[in-house]
Scaffold this motif. Structure first.
Motif, short mmCIF file in Angstrom:
data_model
loop_
_atom_site.label_atom_id
_atom_site.label_comp_id
_atom_site.label_asym_id
_atom_site.label_seq_id
_atom_site.Cartn_x
_atom_site.Cartn_y
_atom_site.Cartn_z
N LEU A 67 -16.21 34.95 11.56
CA LEU A 67 -16.19 34.49 10.26
C LEU A 67 -15.20 34.91 9.55
O LEU A 67 -14.98 34.54 8.19
N GLY A 68 -14.67 36.13 9.20
CA GLY A 68 -14.14 36.88 8.04
C GLY A 68 -14.57 37.79 7.88
O GLY A 68 -14.11 37.91 6.00
N LEU A 69 -15.83 37.75 8.31
CA LEU A 69 -16.88 37.97 5.98
C LEU A 69 -17.57 39.18 6.65
O LEU A 69 -17.91 39.66 7.23
N LYS A 70 -17.49 39.92 4.88
CA LYS A 70 -18.52 41.43 5.47
C LYS A 70 -19.39 40.20 4.00
O LYS A 70 -19.99 40.46 2.75
N VAL A 71 -20.77 40.60 4.88
CA VAL A 71 -22.55 39.80 4.23
C VAL A 71 -22.79 41.41 3.95
O VAL A 71 -23.16 42.39 4.67
N LYS A 342 -20.54 28.93 5.29
CA LYS A 342 -20.05 29.66 6.46
C LYS A 342 -21.05 30.50 7.41
O LYS A 342 -21.15 30.06 8.52
N PHE A 343 -21.22 30.91 6.83
CA PHE A 343 -22.78 32.00 6.88
C PHE A 343 -23.74 30.68 7.25
O PHE A 343 -24.12 31.34 8.82
N ILE A 344 -24.08 30.42 6.80
CA ILE A 344 -25.67 29.29 7.10
C ILE A 344 -25.24 28.34 8.31
O ILE A 344 -25.53 28.24 9.30
#
Length: 488
Positions: A67-71, A342-344
């Motif tokens: 996702l290109g995310l830092k959660v 996007k995360f969900i």
């Protein structure tokens, strides 16, 4: 010689260009890593060592790659969660996603804590819609707009009306099952005599008891359990003034006078699940599949424990009153609402993602054998109950096939409540509601738990409730309810 020197020069030049290109590529990769978008999740509970390691390594790598995310997950202990949530959101702290109870959706919206999600779902939630049907999302709508994701999609009739019982202890005192409130009392009495080291019930289970004592089935449709909906009469009632509540309070008074309840049941009501997991308590309010959620935590402290969920007054009808009990909200001022959606969506995109988020790394944290999921680490990851989805759900080896079959067919004979989807808007009665909540929390909670003499305490508490405006409050609920029912 000149040709040889020229050849050497070209080789060195090519090598230099390759090294520079490699460095450039490395810098580019580093730059890309630094550009990961951040999603900040507010989450109830404690961060275990394994969960912390998982979030920092395997999970972080997966989020970056997929996702290109830092959660970032901000854990808040259960006892402080709701208060901290309100404080942080009111202060516009950078929170992109949080959890709450679906019955509180209208309050959340009125506090400006949740944004409309229709556009975000349209753009970033299409995979989610394959396993969360439209009617599920409609359970979190107000005025036709979606304000949350009802994240637990599973059988749900008779929600809040079941009791999860330590079956091993029940059988140890010579009993086989629980059908009535009197059975619970008998169980607690016998267990106290046979197992004095145990601490009794972990919960007063007032909603299951209400089901048992009520002539008409109720479900709760306002905050702090103030108002119930009569499934047959289609009317709103002040719960604390119903005959059912009075019978519940009197029953619990007898339990308390017999020394079967501890004071924690009133002053630390929200810790009931934590109490049950110590292995020292007899029962807690259940839900369909609750025994599957809590058995491993209980077994860690009581290895021989078995848990079974019972429905009191089984002959009475079961209603589907909500699209589950959990809701995920994205704040109005979330810095990255797109990333949150996007995360969900990612969790529900595939069974692989779902199991990864809920159980960790296959082969390290869990394994699958003969269609059952075996946990290899006792740590919690993202809560299974929060994201439970019947399309992906798996069962552990300790769950009997009988329980699984009952679970899957639980809603087959259920009735959809006429109030399903109703959200009370407290805008016109906010001040009244605040006063009523205080009385409910301070006076009526103790009466409900049986810690105050009913005959003397109850009339005084009801007088306070009347003075604070309960009749006006119920009338406003009824007005909105009539409008809702007229549109169906």
């Amino acid at each position: 010689m000149k040709a040889r020197k020229m050849l050497i020069f070209l080789v060195v030049l090519i090598a230099s260009v390759s090294v520079m290109a490699g460095c450039s590529g490395k810098k580019k990769e580093e730059g890309t890593a630094k550009k990961l978008e951040t999603v900040r999740i507010l989450y109830p509970g404690e961060r275990s060592d394994r969960m912390n390691d998982f979030l920092e390594h395997e999970f972080a790598e997966k989020m970056a790659a997929d996702l290109g995310l830092k959660v970032e997950v901000v854990f808040v202990p259960w006892a402080q969660y709701w208060e901290q949530k309100d404080i942080m959101l009111a202060a516009n702290e950078p929170i992109d996603l949080y959890w709450d109870g679906l019955p509180d959706l209208s309050t959340i919206v009125n506090k400006k804590q949740a944004r409309v999600l229709d556009d975000l779902i349209e753009k970033y939630g299409q995979d989610m819609l394959k396993v969360l049907p439209a009617e599920q999302l409609q359970g979190a709508t107000i005025d036709g707009k979606i304000y949350g994701i009802p994240s637990s999609y599973a059988p749900s009739s008779a929600m809040y009306q079941l009791v999860a019982v330590r079956q091993d202890l029940l059988e140890a005192v010579g009993m086989t099952d629980i059908k009535t409130a009197e059975d619970l009392q008998e169980f607690a009495t016998k267990a106290k005599a046979k197992f004095p080291e145990l601490k009794g019930p972990a919960d007063i289970v007032f909603k299951p008891l209400t089901r048992y004592f009520a002539d008409e089935q109720y479900n709760w449709i306002a905050v702090e359990d103030l108002v119930v909906f009569g499934e047959e009469s289609k009317k709103a009632y002040s719960y604390y003034e119903t005959d059912a509540f009075q019978k519940v309070a009197k029953f619990n008074r007898e339990m308390n006078k017999a020394g079967l309840y501890s004071e924690d049941l009133t002053i630390k009501y929200n810790e009931r699940d934590s109490r049950m997991q110590t292995g020292l308590y007899l029962w807690v309010e259940g839900s369909v599949g609750k025994e599957m959620e809590i058995i491993n935590a209980i077994k860690a402290n009581a290895p021989d424990a078995r848990v079974k969920t019972y429905l009191l007054a089984q002959d009475k009808p079961r209603y589907i009153t909500a699209a589950g009990g959990e809701v995920l909200g994205i704040p109005v001022n979330a810095p990255n609402p797109e990333g949150a959606m996007k995360f969900i969506n990612w969790i529900y995109k595939s069974k692989e993602n779902y199991l990864f988020a809920l159980y960790g790394v296959e082969g390290k944290d869990y394994k699958i054998e003969d269609g059952r999921i075996h946990k290899l680490t006792p740590s919690e990851f993202f809560y299974e109950w929060m994201f439970r989805n019947q399309n992906y759900q798996m069962f552990g080896p300790e769950v009997s096939q009988e329980s699984i079959d009952q679970y899957k067919s639980w809603d087959d004979q259920a009735i959809r409540s006429a109030s399903l989807g109703f959200r009370f808007n407290n805008e016109k009665v906010k001040n009244i509601e605040t006063a009523l909540k205080e009385i409910a929390g301070k006076d009526l909670a103790a009466i409900r738990s049986g810690f105050i003499d009913f005959e003397t305490g109850y009339p005084k508490a009801i007088q306070k409730l009347k003075k604070a405006g309960i009749d006006e409050y119920v009338a406003e609920v009824q007005r909105q309810l009539d409008e809702f029912l007229a549109k169906k």
